[in-house]
Motif scaffolding. Sequence first.
Motif, PDB file in Angstrom:
ATOM      1  N   VAL A  59      30.585  35.042  63.263  1.00 17.34           N
ATOM      2  CA  VAL A  59      31.105  35.503  61.971  1.00 17.34           C
ATOM      3  C   VAL A  59      29.985  35.581  60.941  1.00 17.34           C
ATOM      4  N   ILE A  60      29.958  36.669  60.176  1.00 14.44           N
ATOM      5  CA  ILE A  60      29.011  36.797  59.063  1.00 14.44           C
ATOM      6  C   ILE A  60      29.519  35.933  57.913  1.00 14.44           C
ATOM      7  N   THR A  61      28.668  35.082  57.386  1.00 15.86           N
ATOM      8  CA  THR A  61      29.068  34.214  56.273  1.00 15.86           C
ATOM      9  C   THR A  61      28.611  34.827  54.952  1.00 15.86           C
ATOM     10  N   THR A  62      29.465  34.704  53.951  1.00 15.25           N
ATOM     11  CA  THR A  62      29.160  35.240  52.620  1.00 15.25           C
ATOM     12  C   THR A  62      29.522  34.197  51.570  1.00 15.25           C
ATOM     13  N   GLN A  63      29.018  34.399  50.363  1.00 16.81           N
ATOM     14  CA  GLN A  63      29.442  33.563  49.236  1.00 16.81           C
ATOM     15  C   GLN A  63      29.499  34.430  47.983  1.00 16.81           C
ATOM     16  N   ASP A  64      30.570  34.241  47.202  1.00 16.69           N
ATOM     17  CA  ASP A  64      30.730  34.989  45.947  1.00 16.69           C
ATOM     18  C   ASP A  64      29.859  34.347  44.870  1.00 16.69           C
ATOM     19  N   LEU A  65      29.107  35.184  44.152  1.00 10.87           N
ATOM     20  CA  LEU A  65      28.320  34.703  43.017  1.00 10.87           C
ATOM     21  C   LEU A  65      29.083  34.913  41.707  1.00 10.87           C
ATOM     22  N   PHE A  66      29.763  36.067  41.594  1.00 14.40           N
ATOM     23  CA  PHE A  66      30.588  36.370  40.415  1.00 14.40           C
ATOM     24  C   PHE A  66      31.896  36.991  40.878  1.00 14.40           C
ATOM     25  N   LYS A  67      32.977  36.697  40.134  1.00 14.79           N
ATOM     26  CA  LYS A  67      34.291  37.307  40.421  1.00 14.79           C
ATOM     27  C   LYS A  67      34.969  37.652  39.102  1.00 14.79           C
ATOM     28  N   PHE A  68      35.687  38.781  39.114  1.00 17.30           N
ATOM     29  CA  PHE A  68      36.491  39.163  37.957  1.00 17.30           C
ATOM     30  C   PHE A  68      37.901  38.636  38.165  1.00 17.30           C
ATOM     31  N   GLU A  69      38.396  37.887  37.182  1.00 18.23           N
ATOM     32  CA  GLU A  69      39.738  37.327  37.277  1.00 18.23           C
ATOM     33  C   GLU A  69      40.618  37.921  36.181  1.00 18.23           C
ATOM     34  N   PHE A  70      41.650  38.646  36.589  1.00 22.29           N
ATOM     35  CA  PHE A  70      42.566  39.331  35.677  1.00 22.29           C
ATOM     36  C   PHE A  70      43.472  38.307  34.987  1.00 22.29           C
ATOM     37  N   THR A  71      43.629  38.457  33.654  1.00 25.16           N
ATOM     38  CA  THR A  71      44.465  37.506  32.914  1.00 25.16           C
ATOM     39  C   THR A  71      45.631  38.162  32.187  1.00 25.16           C
ATOM     40  N   GLY A  72      45.582  39.491  31.963  1.00 31.22           N
ATOM     41  CA  GLY A  72      46.680  40.154  31.256  1.00 31.22           C
ATOM     42  C   GLY A  72      46.215  41.477  30.688  1.00 31.22           C
ATOM     43  N   GLU A  73      46.886  41.916  29.615  1.00 34.04           N
ATOM     44  CA  GLU A  73      46.456  43.150  28.952  1.00 34.04           C
ATOM     45  C   GLU A  73      46.657  43.026  27.454  1.00 34.04           C
ATOM     46  N   ASP A  74      45.824  43.776  26.687  1.00 31.60           N
ATOM     47  CA  ASP A  74      45.909  43.680  25.234  1.00 31.60           C
ATOM     48  C   ASP A  74      46.925  44.681  24.687  1.00 31.60           C
ATOM     49  N   GLU A  75      46.986  44.780  23.347  1.00 27.44           N
ATOM     50  CA  GLU A  75      48.006  45.627  22.714  1.00 27.44           C
ATOM     51  C   GLU A  75      47.829  47.099  23.068  1.00 27.44           C
ATOM     52  N   SER A  76      46.583  47.532  23.330  1.00 29.34           N
ATOM     53  CA  SER A  76      46.336  48.947  23.641  1.00 29.34           C
ATOM     54  C   SER A  76      46.582  49.270  25.110  1.00 29.34           C
ATOM     55  N   GLY A  77      46.975  48.283  25.909  1.00 28.44           N
ATOM     56  CA  GLY A  77      47.226  48.496  27.334  1.00 28.44           C
ATOM     57  C   GLY A  77      46.003  48.305  28.196  1.00 28.44           C
ATOM     58  N   ARG A  78      44.869  47.911  27.604  1.00 29.53           N
ATOM     59  CA  ARG A  78      43.653  47.685  28.363  1.00 29.53           C
ATOM     60  C   ARG A  78      43.727  46.324  29.061  1.00 29.53           C
ATOM     61  N   LEU A  79      43.366  46.291  30.336  1.00 29.08           N
ATOM     62  CA  LEU A  79      43.427  45.040  31.092  1.00 29.08           C
ATOM     63  C   LEU A  79      42.386  44.053  30.575  1.00 29.08           C
ATOM     64  N   VAL A  80      42.784  42.801  30.552  1.00 30.35           N
ATOM     65  CA  VAL A  80      41.908  41.734  30.053  1.00 30.35           C
ATOM     66  C   VAL A  80      41.643  40.768  31.202  1.00 30.35           C
ATOM     67  N   GLY A  81      40.420  40.298  31.289  1.00 28.62           N
ATOM     68  CA  GLY A  81      40.058  39.338  32.328  1.00 28.62           C
ATOM     69  C   GLY A  81      38.691  38.755  32.039  1.00 28.62           C
ATOM     70  N   SER A  82      38.241  37.869  32.907  1.00 31.12           N
ATOM     71  CA  SER A  82      36.932  37.231  32.712  1.00 31.12           C
ATOM     72  C   SER A  82      36.094  37.371  33.976  1.00 31.12           C
ATOM     73  N   PHE A  83      34.785  37.556  33.775  1.00 34.62           N
ATOM     74  CA  PHE A  83      33.835  37.618  34.874  1.00 34.62           C
ATOM     75  C   PHE A  83      33.242  36.216  35.028  1.00 34.62           C
ATOM     76  N   ASN A  84      33.680  35.508  36.041  1.00 38.30           N
ATOM     77  CA  ASN A  84      33.304  34.102  36.171  1.00 38.30           C
ATOM     78  C   ASN A  84      32.243  33.893  37.237  1.00 38.30           C
TER      79      ASN A  84
END
Length: 559
Positions: free
Chosen positions: A507-532
């Motif tokens: 098996v090829i092993t990998t590790q995530d360095l950064f991930k985007f985590e979706f948290t919701g959306e703002d008043e304009s309908g744009r998705l909100v999240g954090s790059f952790n």
Amino acid sequence: MKPTGFGKKRQGPQRAGGSFGRGSTAAVPKPLIGAPQQALSPRPANEQSAPTDFIDRIAEIGDERLKDHFTADELRMATKGEVVKKIGSMIVGILEEENGTLSPQEQKDLETYLLNEAEENIGPIGDSSASTPKKQDANKKTLFEARDRIQVLLMEHIDPTAAADLPRPELADQVGEVVGELLVQEKINLNLTEQRDLVSLLLDDMLGLGPLEPLLADDTISDIMVNGPNQVYVEQKGRISLTDVHFRDNQHLMNVAQRIVTAVGRRVDESSPICDARLADGSRVNVIAPPLAIDGASISIRKFTKDKITLDKMLEFGSITPPLAKLLKIAGACRLNILISGGTGSGKTTMLNALSRMIDKGERVVTIEDAAELQLQQPHVVRLETRPANLEGGGEVTMRDLVKNALRMRPDRIILGEIRGGEAIDMLQAMNTGHDGSMGTIHANRPREALTRLENMVNMAGLHLPAKAIREQVSASLDLIVQVQRMRDGGRRTTHVTEVVGMEGDVITTQDLFKFEFTGEDESGRLVGSFNSTGVRPHFLTKAEYFGLERALMEAMNG
């Protein structure tokens, strides 16, 4: 339009009795819950209307709360009756808070008003509303009819060969004079503005791509999708919409398609109905013609962006964050072998162009594509493009042929526009034989899927290698997978930066360095999240140290 008294925010014509007039609904208002009357004048039995300032206040509160009660997707999935019922409940709740009541007619009018506000400011209700095509206005229809009548006559008055050699402004003046005479002859009444527009339409047909020219000139449009002569869609700011552009008939559409592909030495006809090409500005084009396209030729244009998208501009768009941008810059500068993964229209080529800006100007770069569209800024770039077979079935030059040849051209880096077949094994071997810092794109929805697809593509070369041998080759060659995604709000975001670490068994092993985590959306309908940042120690830290970037890398990982 508002009920009687709605004059503070939006004025509009009113109907007798205080109802709206902007629309109507068949929903029956819910019975009002009894409420204290302190805020209102005593109401007689004949249902005296509520004071207009009170109705205004209820409407404004309802306006403000619509986006809390509905999203664009919820409206699209609902029926008007369901939305009206929910709005009715919302109004009843507001009336309880405000200690007031409305007559059944006033509540019904308010429901209709808020229903229209929801459709106008949040989104259409139901699938039928979303897919209703735009109607051509009368002026455009008249203009297109005039063009169809004048065009045939115009060809009898000019020499097409001589016209092609004239600069467009000079040709426009000469065509304008002839068109003016023909309009008088044919008794077609157009004002000066319409005549100028008619001349532009005729010149677009003579010199350019006909009805598509205004769409190509619009910098806000990123994709143009032609589905036969009568249906042209565009993607604008991440949203797909139907335009009022159309072609005269199937032959007109095929003439435009032929003009596109002939310019790059290719052809599209019944014997060769599929073709990839590019426009003079670098825009990527795919054409599929009848008999494969049932309803007329289909043309898909991915427009060339005049403004170069850099990692810093992606920061402004919210596609990445400063720590993630720093990590990607370091990855490019450290000569990592990078695979950019994503779905169609997710921004893979844009990300590849942005990462390529970190390539040193002294390096020799060879790019290999089916239709050249990369926009590398380095001075020492050799651009190679595949070639389809000729009429006799010979002369084809594939991606594999070009990758093999590129290895003999003394490249420092090889960049593949898109890996889609057996060239994957040649690319991996190039990455593992001194051409570090090479890059490519692949269609996949997640980093792990990208590795699986890469393995499958190696098998397409027909070498019959054992699965473990292929995976060892992948793990030894590839350093980083950058996953990009087009999200439902139309925005593109980098959702994963995943490092290929090595092998554990088969098996090829990998590790995530950064991930985007979706948290919701703002008043304009744009998705909100954090790059952790995951906070793990990057496997390529040793290589970053070699380039003097280990401290910057750890700062990026620590946010």
